[in-house]
Design a protein around this motif. Structure first.
Motif, PDB file in Angstrom:
ATOM      1  N   PRO A 284       0.495  21.919  -1.505  1.00  0.00           N
ATOM      2  CA  PRO A 284      -0.530  21.407  -2.413  1.00  0.00           C
ATOM      3  C   PRO A 284      -0.342  19.919  -2.655  1.00  0.00           C
ATOM      4  CG  PRO A 284       0.332  23.491  -3.219  1.00  0.00           C
ATOM      5  CD  PRO A 284       1.177  23.109  -2.055  1.00  0.00           C
ATOM      6  N   ALA A 285      -1.441  19.224  -2.925  1.00  0.00           N
ATOM      7  CA  ALA A 285      -1.406  17.767  -3.040  1.00  0.00           C
ATOM      8  C   ALA A 285      -0.391  17.297  -4.072  1.00  0.00           C
ATOM      9  CB  ALA A 285      -2.808  17.240  -3.387  1.00  0.00           C
ATOM     10  N   LYS A 286      -0.334  17.983  -5.226  1.00  0.00           N
ATOM     11  CA  LYS A 286       0.583  17.528  -6.269  1.00  0.00           C
ATOM     12  C   LYS A 286       2.035  17.659  -5.813  1.00  0.00           C
ATOM     13  CE  LYS A 286       0.897  21.979  -8.719  1.00  0.00           C
ATOM     14  NZ  LYS A 286       0.721  22.648 -10.031  1.00  0.00           N
ATOM     15  N   PHE A 287       2.343  18.660  -4.982  1.00  0.00           N
ATOM     16  CA  PHE A 287       3.691  18.810  -4.463  1.00  0.00           C
ATOM     17  C   PHE A 287       4.022  17.669  -3.505  1.00  0.00           C
ATOM     18  CE2 PHE A 287       3.428  22.862  -6.359  1.00  0.00           C
ATOM     19  CZ  PHE A 287       4.685  23.453  -6.352  1.00  0.00           C
ATOM     20  N   GLU A 288       3.100  17.379  -2.593  1.00  0.00           N
ATOM     21  CA  GLU A 288       3.377  16.346  -1.590  1.00  0.00           C
ATOM     22  C   GLU A 288       3.533  14.972  -2.239  1.00  0.00           C
ATOM     23  OE1 GLU A 288       1.505  18.171   2.479  1.00  0.00           O
ATOM     24  OE2 GLU A 288       0.261  16.740   1.364  1.00  0.00           O
ATOM     25  N   VAL A 289       2.689  14.659  -3.206  1.00  0.00           N
ATOM     26  CA  VAL A 289       2.796  13.372  -3.896  1.00  0.00           C
ATOM     27  C   VAL A 289       4.116  13.285  -4.650  1.00  0.00           C
ATOM     28  CG1 VAL A 289       1.834  11.930  -5.718  1.00  0.00           C
ATOM     29  CG2 VAL A 289       0.314  13.041  -4.097  1.00  0.00           C
TER      30      VAL A 289
ATOM     31  N   ASP B 276      -2.583  12.216   2.352  1.00  0.00           N
ATOM     32  CA  ASP B 276      -3.679  13.177   2.243  1.00  0.00           C
ATOM     33  C   ASP B 276      -4.115  13.691   3.611  1.00  0.00           C
ATOM     34  OD1 ASP B 276      -5.057  11.147  -0.365  1.00  0.00           O
ATOM     35  OD2 ASP B 276      -3.783  12.902  -0.540  1.00  0.00           O
ATOM     36  N   ASP B 277      -4.051  12.820   4.626  1.00  0.00           N
ATOM     37  CA  ASP B 277      -4.569  13.193   5.950  1.00  0.00           C
ATOM     38  C   ASP B 277      -3.545  13.951   6.786  1.00  0.00           C
ATOM     39  OD1 ASP B 277      -6.918  11.888   5.305  1.00  0.00           O
ATOM     40  OD2 ASP B 277      -6.216   9.980   6.097  1.00  0.00           O
ATOM     41  N   LEU B 278      -2.296  13.476   6.800  1.00  0.00           N
ATOM     42  CA  LEU B 278      -1.291  14.023   7.720  1.00  0.00           C
ATOM     43  C   LEU B 278      -0.281  14.933   7.038  1.00  0.00           C
ATOM     44  CD1 LEU B 278      -0.555  10.785   9.798  1.00  0.00           C
ATOM     45  CD2 LEU B 278      -2.238  12.584  10.251  1.00  0.00           C
ATOM     46  N   GLY B 279      -0.065  14.746   5.748  1.00  0.00           N
ATOM     47  CA  GLY B 279       0.893  15.574   5.056  1.00  0.00           C
ATOM     48  C   GLY B 279       2.214  14.863   4.809  1.00  0.00           C
ATOM     49  N   LEU B 280       3.155  15.607   4.212  1.00  0.00           N
ATOM     50  CA  LEU B 280       4.404  15.021   3.737  1.00  0.00           C
ATOM     51  C   LEU B 280       5.317  14.542   4.867  1.00  0.00           C
ATOM     52  CD1 LEU B 280       6.299  14.454   1.339  1.00  0.00           C
ATOM     53  CD2 LEU B 280       7.153  16.788   1.574  1.00  0.00           C
ATOM     54  N   VAL B 281       5.540  15.375   5.866  1.00  0.00           N
ATOM     55  CA  VAL B 281       6.540  15.052   6.893  1.00  0.00           C
ATOM     56  C   VAL B 281       6.164  13.814   7.705  1.00  0.00           C
ATOM     57  CG1 VAL B 281       7.692  15.898   8.973  1.00  0.00           C
ATOM     58  CG2 VAL B 281       7.381  17.421   7.018  1.00  0.00           C
ATOM     59  N   PRO B 282       4.960  13.727   8.303  1.00  0.00           N
ATOM     60  CA  PRO B 282       4.618  12.508   9.053  1.00  0.00           C
ATOM     61  C   PRO B 282       4.613  11.257   8.167  1.00  0.00           C
ATOM     62  CG  PRO B 282       3.084  14.299   9.569  1.00  0.00           C
ATOM     63  CD  PRO B 282       3.876  14.741   8.389  1.00  0.00           C
ATOM     64  N   THR B 283       4.172  11.398   6.924  1.00  0.00           N
ATOM     65  CA  THR B 283       4.123  10.245   6.032  1.00  0.00           C
ATOM     66  C   THR B 283       5.526   9.760   5.688  1.00  0.00           C
ATOM     67  OG1 THR B 283       2.064  11.085   5.077  1.00  0.00           O
ATOM     68  CG2 THR B 283       3.216   9.366   3.854  1.00  0.00           C
TER      69      THR B 283
ATOM     70  N   ILE C 246       0.836  -1.205   0.000  1.00  0.00           N
ATOM     71  CA  ILE C 246       0.000   0.000   0.000  1.00  0.00           C
ATOM     72  C   ILE C 246       0.867   1.248   0.000  1.00  0.00           C
ATOM     73  CG2 ILE C 246      -1.619   1.357   1.399  1.00  0.00           C
ATOM     74  CD1 ILE C 246      -2.888  -1.287   2.253  1.00  0.00           C
ATOM     75  N   TYR C 247       1.949   1.247   0.792  1.00  0.00           N
ATOM     76  CA  TYR C 247       2.843   2.394   0.812  1.00  0.00           C
ATOM     77  C   TYR C 247       3.484   2.608  -0.547  1.00  0.00           C
ATOM     78  CZ  TYR C 247       3.066   4.300   5.508  1.00  0.00           C
ATOM     79  OH  TYR C 247       2.767   4.960   6.658  1.00  0.00           O
ATOM     80  N   ASP C 248       3.817   1.496  -1.253  1.00  0.00           N
ATOM     81  CA  ASP C 248       4.404   1.640  -2.578  1.00  0.00           C
ATOM     82  C   ASP C 248       3.411   2.265  -3.546  1.00  0.00           C
ATOM     83  OD1 ASP C 248       6.884   0.770  -2.014  1.00  0.00           O
ATOM     84  OD2 ASP C 248       6.604  -1.280  -2.720  1.00  0.00           O
ATOM     85  N   LEU C 249       2.126   1.938  -3.408  1.00  0.00           N
ATOM     86  CA  LEU C 249       1.115   2.493  -4.298  1.00  0.00           C
ATOM     87  C   LEU C 249       0.851   3.959  -3.979  1.00  0.00           C
ATOM     88  CD1 LEU C 249      -1.412  -0.472  -4.400  1.00  0.00           C
ATOM     89  CD2 LEU C 249       0.093   0.278  -6.229  1.00  0.00           C
ATOM     90  N   ARG C 250       0.364   4.206  -2.781  1.00  0.00           N
ATOM     91  CA  ARG C 250       0.145   5.593  -2.334  1.00  0.00           C
ATOM     92  C   ARG C 250      -0.212   5.574  -0.860  1.00  0.00           C
ATOM     93  NH1 ARG C 250      -1.363  10.819  -3.980  1.00  0.00           N
ATOM     94  NH2 ARG C 250      -2.767  11.860  -2.517  1.00  0.00           N
ATOM     95  N   PRO C 251       0.643   6.124  -0.008  1.00  0.00           N
ATOM     96  CA  PRO C 251       0.331   6.147   1.420  1.00  0.00           C
ATOM     97  C   PRO C 251      -0.942   6.946   1.687  1.00  0.00           C
ATOM     98  CG  PRO C 251       2.630   6.736   1.008  1.00  0.00           C
ATOM     99  CD  PRO C 251       1.930   6.732  -0.308  1.00  0.00           C
ATOM    100  N   MET C 252      -1.899   6.314   2.366  1.00  0.00           N
ATOM    101  CA  MET C 252      -3.149   7.005   2.672  1.00  0.00           C
ATOM    102  C   MET C 252      -2.926   8.186   3.613  1.00  0.00           C
ATOM    103  SD  MET C 252      -5.760   3.770   3.016  1.00  0.00           S
ATOM    104  CE  MET C 252      -4.638   2.829   4.030  1.00  0.00           C
TER     105      MET C 252
ATOM    106  N   ALA D  52       7.482  23.002   9.319  1.00  0.00           N
ATOM    107  CA  ALA D  52       6.842  22.148   8.316  1.00  0.00           C
ATOM    108  C   ALA D  52       5.491  22.729   7.901  1.00  0.00           C
ATOM    109  CB  ALA D  52       6.662  20.736   8.864  1.00  0.00           C
ATOM    110  N   LYS D  53       5.224  22.731   6.593  1.00  0.00           N
ATOM    111  CA  LYS D  53       3.984  23.279   6.062  1.00  0.00           C
ATOM    112  C   LYS D  53       3.284  22.234   5.209  1.00  0.00           C
ATOM    113  CE  LYS D  53       6.359  27.745   5.556  1.00  0.00           C
ATOM    114  NZ  LYS D  53       6.792  28.790   4.583  1.00  0.00           N
ATOM    115  N   ARG D  54       1.963  22.316   5.195  1.00  0.00           N
ATOM    116  CA  ARG D  54       1.202  21.514   4.246  1.00  0.00           C
ATOM    117  C   ARG D  54       1.331  22.146   2.873  1.00  0.00           C
ATOM    118  NH1 ARG D  54      -2.389  17.456   5.563  1.00  0.00           N
ATOM    119  NH2 ARG D  54      -2.172  17.134   3.329  1.00  0.00           N
TER     120      ARG D  54
END
Length: 389
Positions: A285-290, A249-256, A240-246, A281-283
């Motif tokens: 945009p989704a495309k940046f975090e992915v 979207d909820d916690l952001g880049l740093v915790p993930t 699941i982590y290899d596909l996309r960590p859930m 640490a800042k949240r």
């Protein structure tokens, strides 16, 4: 072989065919995902019904068990004072006890069948969920390819001097998708699928051991079974982590990233991975975090799989207007001046960074490890707008 002239119309025709093929593949994958969604909904409803039936059977079984205890007690009383009861009363007591025991046996058998059906449904739902997630991921990937084919790749003839490189790169994108499908299929087959099959066989063995050898050995086997289930769960989480960590979207880049690096360190068990986050640490945009997550993922996996590193450092530095990501390892390293014909992982990383309007630099020498440096701009206003939307 160098090609100085080529027919751009023929190249456009090839691209049109590629777009049609990829577009049809996207439609087929989407239909597969929709079918799986419908099956998932149907099986979910059936699972709820089966769970309700199991609870009902358990409650009924408890009542029958209590009635069976009372009937056995009644039989014991009749047996002690046999002469005080008429033949009809004795027969009635025995028949009632027999009927209760028969009902209890049938109840237990039905409960066992319902439990087996419940477990089967849960396994099928897990498989469908993975298929749905994978289908969504593939559709997203194909959309990126279609966008690329319909825009930037149409103008590649003006940029590239070698047409063969362009054709190979387009084909490699599709081949990479097929390889990704095969890899995921192998991981599921060799990992969770095999483990769950072993769990099923071990569960049957536990029943036999319980009947033949007693409770203590059965408990020992149950502990082994728990370890197998825990390993299977770990494998599923890794996929699941290899596909996309859930959590992205909820916690952001740093915790993930923290969780992912812990997971990958435990998975390979061959290197120490340190994570450093500097600044506030800042949240993003989704495309940046992915994109940033994938860039770190690619860099770390290269260090673990290909560079044989024993230490990897991942550093994020948040500044007012940009974010710097550094991934450094002490692995084998390589000569960056030598271009490898199949180094599409690095090409993909550069593509991601360019889409973010950032910069990527690579510092590596043979025997001296590798350092990947990524800088991307942080536009707080656009980030806030995107999250507001």
């Amino acid at each position: 072989m160098n090609i100085k002239k080529f027919d751009t119309k023929a190249l456009d025709l090839i691209l049109e065919k590629m777009m049609d093929t990829v577009g049809n593949s996207k439609k087929e994958i989407f239909e597969i995902g929709q079918t799986c969604q419908n099956d998932f909904q149907t099986l979910t409803e059936e699972l709820q019904e089966v769970k309700t039936a199991v609870r009902s059977m358990i409650e009924e079984g408890d009542k029958l068990e209590a009635m069976a205890r009372l009937s056995r007690k009644r039989l014991s009383e009749v047996s002690k004072h046999f002469n005080q009861y008429s033949e009809a009363e004795v027969r009635g007591v025995y028949e009632k006890a027999h009927q209760i025991q028969t009902d209890l046996t049938m109840n237990r058998q039905m409960e066992k069948q319902l439990r087996a059906r419940r477990d089967d449904l849960e396994r099928r739902l897990t498989g469908l969920s993975e298929t749905i997630q994978r289908a969504d991921h593939l559709v997203s990937q194909i959309s990126v390819v279609l966008n690329y084919l319909s825009s930037d790749l149409r103008q590649i003839g003006e940029v590239l001097e070698d047409a063969k490189q362009k054709q190979d790169f387009g084909l490699k994108i599709i081949e990479a998708q097929e390889e990704e499908r095969k890899r995921l299929s192998r991981e599921i087959h060799d990992g969770p699928a095999q483990m769950m099959a072993n769990v099923m066989m071990r569960s049957d063995l536990i029943e036999k051991i319980y009947r033949e050898r007693g409770v203590e050995e059965a408990i020992f086997e149950i502990k082994n079974l728990k370890r197998m289930v825990r390993d299977a769960l770990y494998e599923v989480r890794h996929i699941i982590y290899d596909l996309r960590p859930m959590a992205l979207d909820d916690l952001g880049l740093v915790p993930t990233l923290k969780k992912y690096l812990q997971t990958i360190e435990e998975y390979f068990n061959s290197a120490q991975i340190r994570f450093i986050c500097m600044g506030e640490a800042k949240r993003l945009p989704a495309k940046f975090e992915v994109a940033l997550f994938r860039l770190v993922q690619e860099s770390v996996q290269n260090a673990m799989k290909h560079a044989a590193a024993s230490e990897v450092v991942v550093k994020l530095e948040f500044q007012r207007d940009h974010l710097t990501v550094i991934v450094r390892d002490n692995g084998k390293g390589f000569d960056v001046s030598k271009k490898k014909p199949n180094s599409f992982g690095l090409i993909g990383m550069k593509e991601r960074v360019e889409l973010l309007e950032g910069e990527l630099s690579l510092d590596s020498k043979e025997g001296s490890g590798t350092m990947v440096i990524i800088q991307v701009p942080i536009v707080v206003e656009s980030a806030l707008k995107e999250y507001t939307l």
